[in-house]
Scaffold this motif. Structure first.
Motif, PDB file in Angstrom:
ATOM      1  N   MET A   1       0.823  -1.195   0.000  1.00  0.00           N
ATOM      2  CA  MET A   1       0.000   0.000   0.000  1.00  0.00           C
ATOM      3  C   MET A   1       0.867   1.260   0.000  1.00  0.00           C
ATOM      4  N   ARG A   2       1.951   1.162   0.714  1.00  0.00           N
ATOM      5  CA  ARG A   2       2.892   2.274   0.794  1.00  0.00           C
ATOM      6  C   ARG A   2       3.364   2.664  -0.617  1.00  0.00           C
ATOM      7  N   ASP A   3       3.701   1.664  -1.400  1.00  0.00           N
ATOM      8  CA  ASP A   3       4.163   1.914  -2.763  1.00  0.00           C
ATOM      9  C   ASP A   3       3.095   2.647  -3.561  1.00  0.00           C
ATOM     10  N   VAL A   4       1.879   2.155  -3.422  1.00  0.00           N
ATOM     11  CA  VAL A   4       0.771   2.773  -4.145  1.00  0.00           C
ATOM     12  C   VAL A   4       0.611   4.224  -3.696  1.00  0.00           C
ATOM     13  N   ALA A   5       0.643   4.416  -2.383  1.00  0.00           N
ATOM     14  CA  ALA A   5       0.455   5.756  -1.832  1.00  0.00           C
ATOM     15  C   ALA A   5       1.511   6.718  -2.376  1.00  0.00           C
ATOM     16  N   ARG A   6       2.741   6.316  -2.296  1.00  0.00           N
ATOM     17  CA  ARG A   6       3.835   7.159  -2.766  1.00  0.00           C
ATOM     18  C   ARG A   6       3.617   7.521  -4.225  1.00  0.00           C
ATOM     19  N   ARG A   7       3.390   6.498  -5.028  1.00  0.00           N
ATOM     20  CA  ARG A   7       3.229   6.707  -6.469  1.00  0.00           C
ATOM     21  C   ARG A   7       2.040   7.616  -6.795  1.00  0.00           C
ATOM     22  N   ALA A   8       0.989   7.484  -6.009  1.00  0.00           N
ATOM     23  CA  ALA A   8      -0.206   8.290  -6.288  1.00  0.00           C
ATOM     24  C   ALA A   8      -0.120   9.649  -5.598  1.00  0.00           C
TER      25      ALA A   8
ATOM     26  N   VAL B   1      -0.467  10.291  -2.415  1.00  0.00           N
ATOM     27  CA  VAL B   1      -1.460  10.445  -1.349  1.00  0.00           C
ATOM     28  C   VAL B   1      -0.951   9.713  -0.119  1.00  0.00           C
ATOM     29  N   SER B   2      -1.730   9.807   0.957  1.00  0.00           N
ATOM     30  CA  SER B   2      -1.283   9.129   2.162  1.00  0.00           C
ATOM     31  C   SER B   2      -1.682   7.661   2.117  1.00  0.00           C
ATOM     32  N   LEU B   3      -0.962   6.901   2.916  1.00  0.00           N
ATOM     33  CA  LEU B   3      -1.222   5.487   3.075  1.00  0.00           C
ATOM     34  C   LEU B   3      -2.699   5.225   3.331  1.00  0.00           C
ATOM     35  N   LYS B   4      -3.227   5.980   4.242  1.00  0.00           N
ATOM     36  CA  LYS B   4      -4.585   5.747   4.691  1.00  0.00           C
ATOM     37  C   LYS B   4      -5.604   5.989   3.580  1.00  0.00           C
ATOM     38  N   THR B   5      -5.298   6.915   2.718  1.00  0.00           N
ATOM     39  CA  THR B   5      -6.227   7.177   1.620  1.00  0.00           C
ATOM     40  C   THR B   5      -6.330   5.953   0.717  1.00  0.00           C
ATOM     41  N   VAL B   6      -5.199   5.336   0.463  1.00  0.00           N
ATOM     42  CA  VAL B   6      -5.236   4.108  -0.331  1.00  0.00           C
ATOM     43  C   VAL B   6      -6.086   3.079   0.385  1.00  0.00           C
TER      44      VAL B   6
ATOM     45  N   VAL C   1      -9.682   3.838  -0.089  1.00  0.00           N
ATOM     46  CA  VAL C   1     -10.170   3.488  -1.426  1.00  0.00           C
ATOM     47  C   VAL C   1     -10.419   1.989  -1.508  1.00  0.00           C
ATOM     48  N   VAL C   2      -9.415   1.238  -1.089  1.00  0.00           N
ATOM     49  CA  VAL C   2      -9.517  -0.218  -1.174  1.00  0.00           C
ATOM     50  C   VAL C   2     -10.718  -0.738  -0.388  1.00  0.00           C
ATOM     51  N   ASN C   3     -11.000  -0.087   0.729  1.00  0.00           N
ATOM     52  CA  ASN C   3     -12.091  -0.575   1.562  1.00  0.00           C
ATOM     53  C   ASN C   3     -13.418   0.128   1.292  1.00  0.00           C
ATOM     54  N   ALA C   4     -13.470   0.832   0.191  1.00  0.00           N
ATOM     55  CA  ALA C   4     -14.714   1.469  -0.225  1.00  0.00           C
ATOM     56  C   ALA C   4     -15.276   2.403   0.848  1.00  0.00           C
ATOM     57  N   TYR C   5     -14.386   3.089   1.506  1.00  0.00           N
ATOM     58  CA  TYR C   5     -14.813   4.090   2.472  1.00  0.00           C
ATOM     59  C   TYR C   5     -15.514   5.194   1.698  1.00  0.00           C
ATOM     60  N   PRO C   6     -16.702   5.609   2.151  1.00  0.00           N
ATOM     61  CA  PRO C   6     -17.499   6.516   1.315  1.00  0.00           C
ATOM     62  C   PRO C   6     -16.904   7.912   1.100  1.00  0.00           C
ATOM     63  N   HIS C   7     -16.255   8.467   2.096  1.00  0.00           N
ATOM     64  CA  HIS C   7     -15.814   9.857   1.955  1.00  0.00           C
ATOM     65  C   HIS C   7     -14.456   9.995   1.287  1.00  0.00           C
ATOM     66  N   VAL C   8     -14.405   9.643   0.028  1.00  0.00           N
ATOM     67  CA  VAL C   8     -13.181   9.839  -0.750  1.00  0.00           C
ATOM     68  C   VAL C   8     -13.604  10.557  -2.026  1.00  0.00           C
ATOM     69  N   ARG C   9     -12.914  11.617  -2.357  1.00  0.00           N
ATOM     70  CA  ARG C   9     -13.320  12.356  -3.550  1.00  0.00           C
ATOM     71  C   ARG C   9     -13.077  11.490  -4.787  1.00  0.00           C
ATOM     72  N   PRO C  10     -14.016  11.523  -5.712  1.00  0.00           N
ATOM     73  CA  PRO C  10     -13.957  10.666  -6.901  1.00  0.00           C
ATOM     74  C   PRO C  10     -12.622  10.741  -7.638  1.00  0.00           C
ATOM     75  N   GLU C  11     -12.104  11.928  -7.835  1.00  0.00           N
ATOM     76  CA  GLU C  11     -10.854  12.054  -8.577  1.00  0.00           C
ATOM     77  C   GLU C  11      -9.705  11.355  -7.846  1.00  0.00           C
ATOM     78  N   MET C  12      -9.752  11.477  -6.504  1.00  0.00           N
ATOM     79  CA  MET C  12      -8.730  10.830  -5.677  1.00  0.00           C
ATOM     80  C   MET C  12      -8.839   9.317  -5.861  1.00  0.00           C
ATOM     81  N   ARG C  13     -10.064   8.839  -5.752  1.00  0.00           N
ATOM     82  CA  ARG C  13     -10.323   7.415  -5.892  1.00  0.00           C
ATOM     83  C   ARG C  13      -9.793   6.914  -7.242  1.00  0.00           C
TER      84      ARG C  13
END
Lengths: 342, 342
Positions: free
Chosen positions: A8-15, A17-22, A25-37
């Motif tokens: 996840m760290r790799d994904v976060a760095r590359r994108a 964004v923070s680790l937690k945001t990834v 997204v993965v866990n379908a948490y509702p409050h994520v902006r579409p573009e971020m997702r």
DNA sequence: CGCCTTCTTTACACCGGTGTAAAGACACCA
DNA sequence: TGGTGTCTTTACACCGGTGTAAAGAAGGCG
């Protein structure tokens, strides 16, 4: 050399964004902006990220695995049950770990305390050799659902099959066919649940019909295999008693018994009618096809997995002992050639 | 409410030592002073500490689980294989997770990429529907040992059964019995490994004996079940061709075929001899008992688990493709009633 | 007696995720 | 324009073990 897996760290760095945001997204948490997702999903795809379940499970304090403990997988009934359980578990996102107890008391007790219990979130437990004195061992500190027999212990979720009623029904069917000298094959001496109950159903039907059970027509041992059925049948025949029917406590023993009858030149159902219990696939393909009780395997599996999943999710009343479920699945008699009366 | 499990930290605190010392004791690290070891062990015992495998596995980067992917557990052959594999894995401290592919190409491909692959350290893989075009999919980045068929792909560890030689042997046995019109039942049209090889062994024996294979004596489909055997047999019989023997590509199909023959009043082996492949337990208890090939299941399971364990331990040449093992287990023909010539 | 080795034990970062609490954005209202 | 509330994103401790490197203890030797 296997390369280190993408985290996840790799994904976060590359994108960016923070680790937690990834994670969100993965866990379908509702409050994520579409573009971020979208951005995160694109990177996940690009990097071929796959979640590390071990890590998630450590964090969540669960494993996603449930155990199914059965006597032996090579016994057709349990293979078919395992199949049904795996399918039912898949539906609710659980993975099944199969454990074999060997059908012995020691094996069945061991499964309850095995270190593998710490690898699984819950247990679907199908004991066959436990005595009522062992009921205390069932007081475990993990979610468990008992399968197949009638409860040894109150306060534990349980999905039973209609052992007694089924056995009575199939025995009545033999009696209806005019049979009176009916042998009973299976672990009669063990105090084991299913065997006990099925034998009880048998005796109930017999006594209700006013027919005596000849003790010389009873044989079997703890292991419910084809060999046991054949051996028990041989034993009974060698006692030189007359008989016109056999009720075996399960199908494979019935098939073993049929085999033995055949070897000795007896015909089924001409000389001896034979009936079993379980309705394994083979029962409809044996020669002759076998009359048996279908205990509703699929229903049992689905119900049991459902109950366990409820417990895991904290539904089902936590540990409020009083609310334990006790469910008996429906059964059906399958009348086939082996008990025909021409 | 379940109480939080005892952790290493708890043990350490209680024993007045560091976390790592407890770890060292638990893992039998040699340089621990005896008195220290005793003290820790006593506390472990006192507190009933049990290791959290999820945590250990996360740290170690492995899971202790290996997967066994088979078509269907309810097919007796695979239930017996699973049993043998579980036993063999226990010997080397591995736990087996069974996955069912349904015996379809899609199911078999999916198992290779499933997220569950990240829950297991390695895969024992028994594909039956994969075509040679799928060989590329076998180029995976986790330890894998193929089971049962001849390799689709070089460079992958493989424990094969003697499909071709076995089929040839059993066919020769039928020919030796004077049978010439021999039907072939099983997925002949699929390009699948085992089916293909067994069919090839059959054809080799036939042509070596100078006997033509009548295409009207060939039937079956991809799923190797009892129903398939019965249906294929019916299909052949309805074509109105003569036949005096059947070779089914596995035992359950042979049993289904026997059943169908019986329903139509044909006798086995009087009118038609029947032979199968696998030597499942039922083959020796069917009526008549079934001639078949015993492919050495136990040997296959033990060998395969051994190879996989070697890979996991980093033995077996890491990823030096050249060193892939290719092992063929020994087989044995079991001659029984279904092919007797009186 | 001091120095070097070998044996024990420890502190600490790390495995790869998750929950929590708090900070940053942003819109809306007075 | 500042205050308030909701929506997003982040930092950080934590799950329960393991490896590493370094500190502490003990023994051998000149």
């Amino acid at each position: 050399m296997t390369v280190r897996a993408v985290t996840m760290r790799d994904v976060a760095r590359r994108a960016g964004v923070s680790l937690k945001t990834v994670s969100n997204v993965v866990n379908a948490y509702p409050h994520v902006r579409p573009e971020m997702r979208d951005r995160v999903l694109r990177v996940i795809d690009e990097l071929g990220y796959q979640m590390n379940f071990t890590a998630r499970n450590l964090s969540l304090g669960r494993t996603g695995l449930i155990a199914l403990a059965v006597p032996e997988l090579r016994l057709a009934y349990f293979a078919e049950l395992a199949d049904a359980v795996i399918a039912a578990a898949d539906q609710v996102g659980l993975t099944v770990l199969i454990e074999q107890t060997g059908g012995t008391r020691a094996g069945e007790l061991e499964v309850l305390t095995s270190p593998r219990r710490r690898m699984t979130d819950g247990l679907l437990y199908s004991p066959t050799a436990l005595r009522s004195a062992d009921a205390g061992a069932l007081d475990v500190d993990f979610p468990m659902v008992l399968l197949g027999e009638r409860a040894l212990r109150r306060g534990v979720d349980h999905v039973a099959m209609a052992n007694e009623a089924g056995a009575r029904t199939v025995t009545e069917h033999l009696l209806d066919g005019g049979r009176r000298r009916i042998a009973l094959i299976g672990g009669h001496d063990s105090e084991s649940g299913a065997g006990n109950l099925r034998a009880r159903g048998f005796r109930a039907a017999m006594s209700a019909a006013g027919v005596e059970v000849d003790p010389r027509l009873v044989a079997g041992d703890e292991r419910w295999s084809r060999q046991t059925g054949a051996r028990a049948m041989a034993e009974i025949l060698e006692r030189g008693v007359t008989l016109d029917a056999v009720f075996a406590l399960n199908d494979v023993m019935a098939l073993g018994a049929m085999r033995e009858l055949f070897e000795r030149g007896l015909s089924v159902p001409g000389d001896v009618a034979v009936a079993g219990f379980d309705n394994i696939e083979e029962a409809s393909f044996s020669r002759p096809s076998l009359t048996t009780i279908d205990p509703g395997r699929t229903e049992i599996a689905r119900t049991a997995v459902g109950l366990l999943a409820d417990r895991l999710a904290g539904r089902g009343g936590e540990h409020e002992t009083a609310s334990a479920h006790e469910i008996v699945a429906g059964f059906r008699i399958e009348t086939r050639e082996s008990t025909a009366t021409d």
